[in-house]
Motif scaffolding. Sequence first.
Motif, PDB file in Angstrom:
ATOM      1  N   PRO A 226      35.642  29.592 -68.508  1.00 49.62           N
ATOM      2  CA  PRO A 226      35.428  28.861 -67.256  1.00 49.62           C
ATOM      3  C   PRO A 226      35.219  29.830 -66.097  1.00 49.62           C
ATOM      4  CG  PRO A 226      37.343  27.998 -68.410  1.00 49.62           C
ATOM      5  CD  PRO A 226      36.916  29.224 -69.151  1.00 49.62           C
ATOM      6  N   CYS A 227      34.275  29.486 -65.221  1.00 48.79           N
ATOM      7  CA  CYS A 227      33.946  30.391 -64.120  1.00 48.79           C
ATOM      8  C   CYS A 227      33.787  29.598 -62.825  1.00 48.79           C
ATOM      9  CB  CYS A 227      32.647  31.127 -64.463  1.00 48.79           C
ATOM     10  SG  CYS A 227      32.137  32.297 -63.215  1.00 48.79           S
ATOM     11  N   LEU A 228      34.452  30.056 -61.771  1.00 53.37           N
ATOM     12  CA  LEU A 228      34.337  29.408 -60.461  1.00 53.37           C
ATOM     13  C   LEU A 228      33.015  29.826 -59.817  1.00 53.37           C
ATOM     14  CD1 LEU A 228      35.894  27.827 -58.111  1.00 53.37           C
ATOM     15  CD2 LEU A 228      36.316  30.109 -57.191  1.00 53.37           C
ATOM     16  N   LEU A 229      32.165  28.840 -59.497  1.00 48.50           N
ATOM     17  CA  LEU A 229      30.879  29.153 -58.858  1.00 48.50           C
ATOM     18  C   LEU A 229      30.914  28.913 -57.355  1.00 48.50           C
ATOM     19  CD1 LEU A 229      28.257  27.646 -61.342  1.00 48.50           C
ATOM     20  CD2 LEU A 229      29.575  29.767 -61.491  1.00 48.50           C
ATOM     21  N   ARG A 230      31.764  27.969 -56.917  1.00 50.53           N
ATOM     22  CA  ARG A 230      31.876  27.703 -55.475  1.00 50.53           C
ATOM     23  C   ARG A 230      33.313  27.287 -55.187  1.00 50.53           C
ATOM     24  NH1 ARG A 230      28.130  23.102 -52.816  1.00 50.53           N
ATOM     25  NH2 ARG A 230      29.543  21.666 -53.889  1.00 50.53           N
ATOM     26  N   PRO A 231      33.994  27.967 -54.244  1.00 51.86           N
ATOM     27  CA  PRO A 231      35.382  27.588 -53.933  1.00 51.86           C
ATOM     28  C   PRO A 231      35.408  26.328 -53.079  1.00 51.86           C
ATOM     29  CG  PRO A 231      34.692  29.389 -52.505  1.00 51.86           C
ATOM     30  CD  PRO A 231      33.516  29.078 -53.386  1.00 51.86           C
ATOM     31  N   GLY A 232      36.482  25.563 -53.201  1.00 49.52           N
ATOM     32  CA  GLY A 232      36.607  24.328 -52.413  1.00 49.52           C
ATOM     33  C   GLY A 232      38.063  23.938 -52.303  1.00 49.52           C
TER      34      GLY A 232
ATOM     35  N   ASP B 253      28.077   4.348 -43.210  1.00 47.22           N
ATOM     36  CA  ASP B 253      29.026   5.024 -42.325  1.00 47.22           C
ATOM     37  C   ASP B 253      30.440   4.693 -42.786  1.00 47.22           C
ATOM     38  OD1 ASP B 253      30.664   5.971 -40.330  1.00 47.22           O
ATOM     39  OD2 ASP B 253      29.551   5.062 -38.680  1.00 47.22           O
ATOM     40  N   GLY B 254      31.101   5.675 -43.374  1.00 46.93           N
ATOM     41  CA  GLY B 254      32.471   5.463 -43.864  1.00 46.93           C
ATOM     42  C   GLY B 254      33.461   6.320 -43.101  1.00 46.93           C
ATOM     43  N   GLY B 255      33.114   6.696 -41.861  1.00 46.38           N
ATOM     44  CA  GLY B 255      34.044   7.513 -41.067  1.00 46.38           C
ATOM     45  C   GLY B 255      33.990   8.982 -41.465  1.00 46.38           C
ATOM     46  N   HIS B 256      35.028   9.724 -41.109  1.00 49.94           N
ATOM     47  CA  HIS B 256      35.004  11.163 -41.376  1.00 49.94           C
ATOM     48  C   HIS B 256      35.488  11.471 -42.797  1.00 49.94           C
ATOM     49  CE1 HIS B 256      39.238  10.807 -40.209  1.00 49.94           C
ATOM     50  NE2 HIS B 256      39.412  11.835 -41.029  1.00 49.94           N
ATOM     51  N   CYS B 257      35.042  12.629 -43.325  1.00 49.66           N
ATOM     52  CA  CYS B 257      35.386  12.999 -44.704  1.00 49.66           C
ATOM     53  C   CYS B 257      36.743  13.699 -44.718  1.00 49.66           C
ATOM     54  CB  CYS B 257      34.328  13.934 -45.278  1.00 49.66           C
ATOM     55  SG  CYS B 257      32.693  13.197 -45.313  1.00 49.66           S
ATOM     56  N   GLU B 258      37.567  13.337 -45.676  1.00 45.59           N
ATOM     57  CA  GLU B 258      38.944  13.828 -45.719  1.00 45.59           C
ATOM     58  C   GLU B 258      39.038  15.357 -45.836  1.00 45.59           C
ATOM     59  OE1 GLU B 258      41.098  12.236 -49.049  1.00 45.59           O
ATOM     60  OE2 GLU B 258      42.846  13.499 -48.637  1.00 45.59           O
ATOM     61  N   PHE B 259      38.326  15.946 -46.811  1.00 45.61           N
ATOM     62  CA  PHE B 259      38.462  17.399 -47.029  1.00 45.61           C
ATOM     63  C   PHE B 259      37.490  18.219 -46.179  1.00 45.61           C
ATOM     64  CE2 PHE B 259      40.168  15.645 -51.058  1.00 45.61           C
ATOM     65  CZ  PHE B 259      41.442  16.176 -50.975  1.00 45.61           C
ATOM     66  N   GLY B 260      36.252  17.742 -46.038  1.00 42.88           N
ATOM     67  CA  GLY B 260      35.323  18.388 -45.126  1.00 42.88           C
ATOM     68  C   GLY B 260      34.623  19.632 -45.648  1.00 42.88           C
ATOM     69  N   LEU B 261      34.937  20.076 -46.853  1.00 38.34           N
ATOM     70  CA  LEU B 261      34.189  21.178 -47.482  1.00 38.34           C
ATOM     71  C   LEU B 261      33.616  20.637 -48.787  1.00 38.34           C
ATOM     72  CD1 LEU B 261      36.662  24.215 -47.242  1.00 38.34           C
ATOM     73  CD2 LEU B 261      34.728  23.709 -45.739  1.00 38.34           C
ATOM     74  N   GLU B 262      32.452  21.149 -49.208  1.00 36.52           N
ATOM     75  CA  GLU B 262      31.862  20.667 -50.454  1.00 36.52           C
ATOM     76  C   GLU B 262      32.790  20.967 -51.632  1.00 36.52           C
ATOM     77  OE1 GLU B 262      30.748  23.014 -48.607  1.00 36.52           O
ATOM     78  OE2 GLU B 262      28.766  22.534 -47.795  1.00 36.52           O
ATOM     79  N   SER B 263      32.565  20.226 -52.726  1.00 38.46           N
ATOM     80  CA  SER B 263      33.447  20.323 -53.894  1.00 38.46           C
ATOM     81  C   SER B 263      33.538  21.740 -54.467  1.00 38.46           C
ATOM     82  CB  SER B 263      32.920  19.391 -54.993  1.00 38.46           C
ATOM     83  OG  SER B 263      31.578  19.718 -55.312  1.00 38.46           O
ATOM     84  N   THR B 264      34.668  22.017 -55.073  1.00 40.89           N
ATOM     85  CA  THR B 264      34.830  23.218 -55.897  1.00 40.89           C
ATOM     86  C   THR B 264      33.909  23.052 -57.112  1.00 40.89           C
ATOM     87  OG1 THR B 264      37.162  23.281 -55.279  1.00 40.89           O
ATOM     88  CG2 THR B 264      36.523  24.527 -57.266  1.00 40.89           C
ATOM     89  N   ILE B 265      33.169  24.109 -57.493  1.00 41.60           N
ATOM     90  CA  ILE B 265      32.317  24.011 -58.695  1.00 41.60           C
ATOM     91  C   ILE B 265      32.828  24.980 -59.763  1.00 41.60           C
ATOM     92  CG2 ILE B 265      29.991  24.230 -59.663  1.00 41.60           C
ATOM     93  CD1 ILE B 265      28.799  23.683 -56.969  1.00 41.60           C
ATOM     94  N   VAL B 266      33.111  24.452 -60.969  1.00 44.41           N
ATOM     95  CA  VAL B 266      33.528  25.285 -62.096  1.00 44.41           C
ATOM     96  C   VAL B 266      32.558  25.086 -63.249  1.00 44.41           C
ATOM     97  CG1 VAL B 266      35.351  25.749 -63.790  1.00 44.41           C
ATOM     98  CG2 VAL B 266      35.975  25.172 -61.440  1.00 44.41           C
TER      99      VAL B 266
END
Length: 348
Positions: free
Chosen positions: A192-198, A172-185
Amino acid sequence: MKTIVLKADNKNNKAVTDKAAEIIKQGGLVAFPTETVYGLGGNGLEPEAAKKIYAAKGRPSDNPLILHISELSQLRPLVREIPPSAEKLISHFWPGPLTLIFKKADIVPFETTGGLDTVAVRFPENSIAREFISACGVPIAAPSANSSGRPSPTRASHVEYDLNGKIDMIIDGGHCEFGLESTIVDISSDKPCLLRPGSITVEMLKDVLGEIAIDKAVLTKLENGESPKAPGMKYTHYSPSARVIIVRGDSEKVIAKINELISKTDKGLKTGVIASEETKDRYIADETLVIGSIKKPEEIAANLFKMLRKCDHHNIDTVFAEGLPENELGLAIMNRLKKAAGYEIYDV
Ligand code: AMP
Ligand code: MG
């Protein structure tokens, strides 16, 4: 299985991450905080650990895992090459919320990559994540630590709700700073191609690379037979039990439309609105959940999954969400929200 939950409160981080590393070395699973969402970690070089991760989450085994490292020197052995575009992205954004797809080296098991000959690697910034990975001494394979299909966890309590009894330990490290999963390139092919925005946005990537392609699955619902380059993007995702409906456009029209839709909703159903600080008093829903200020997209991103989970806790049947413009962080927020809504959207 009993799931141990230990709080890392800065004073005892080493004791907690050492305990977690012991579990990983014995082949077990540990959920840990990162700056994006909580990850469900296992030994990234052990096929058996990958199988356990898929089983605990109920995740389809063709949906590959991300390998997490705690030092840049851990990258080279995992990949066949590091192209110049990757060098640039690494120097700007690592450690941080960016995952890169490389051609995989032989030591990375196909069980971890869902059978693909590419591998996803991320170097997180969160200090507890890094201490944990470093204590393990191996790359840590980790998808988000939710049950497959549920909103990603941004608090240890979310992990506990989904996976209690199915994994060995939660840090348990508290709440996550960004809160959305990582950007995937994907940098494994020429362009280079963006597969998931973050949280590392297209605009930020363009500043570094000049140009970047965007996989069709990022922007639109794919037709039957089409497949996204990130296999995970094809599954329904982030869904609370409630039906989620997005209304987007001019703010006044959005408020009017949502209230009209609420008034037409069957009286037996509990309605909710995910509203902003600025619009929260304008709705006639049974329950209004405040996600943050329109002026602070980072706040909205950090609270999105918590709000989707809250819909379940409040037994909401139908929840309406205000749409955002799809630029900068809005692209990533809307990508998750559209999936949660199964692309049920009203444009007004
Ligand atoms: P999660 O950590 O739960 O968000 O899941 C990891 C995401 O990374 C999923 O959407 C996967 O499809 C994606 N991913 C992992 N490895 C690869 C890869 N080799 N190629 C494309 N996408 C990947
Ligand atoms: Mg996930």
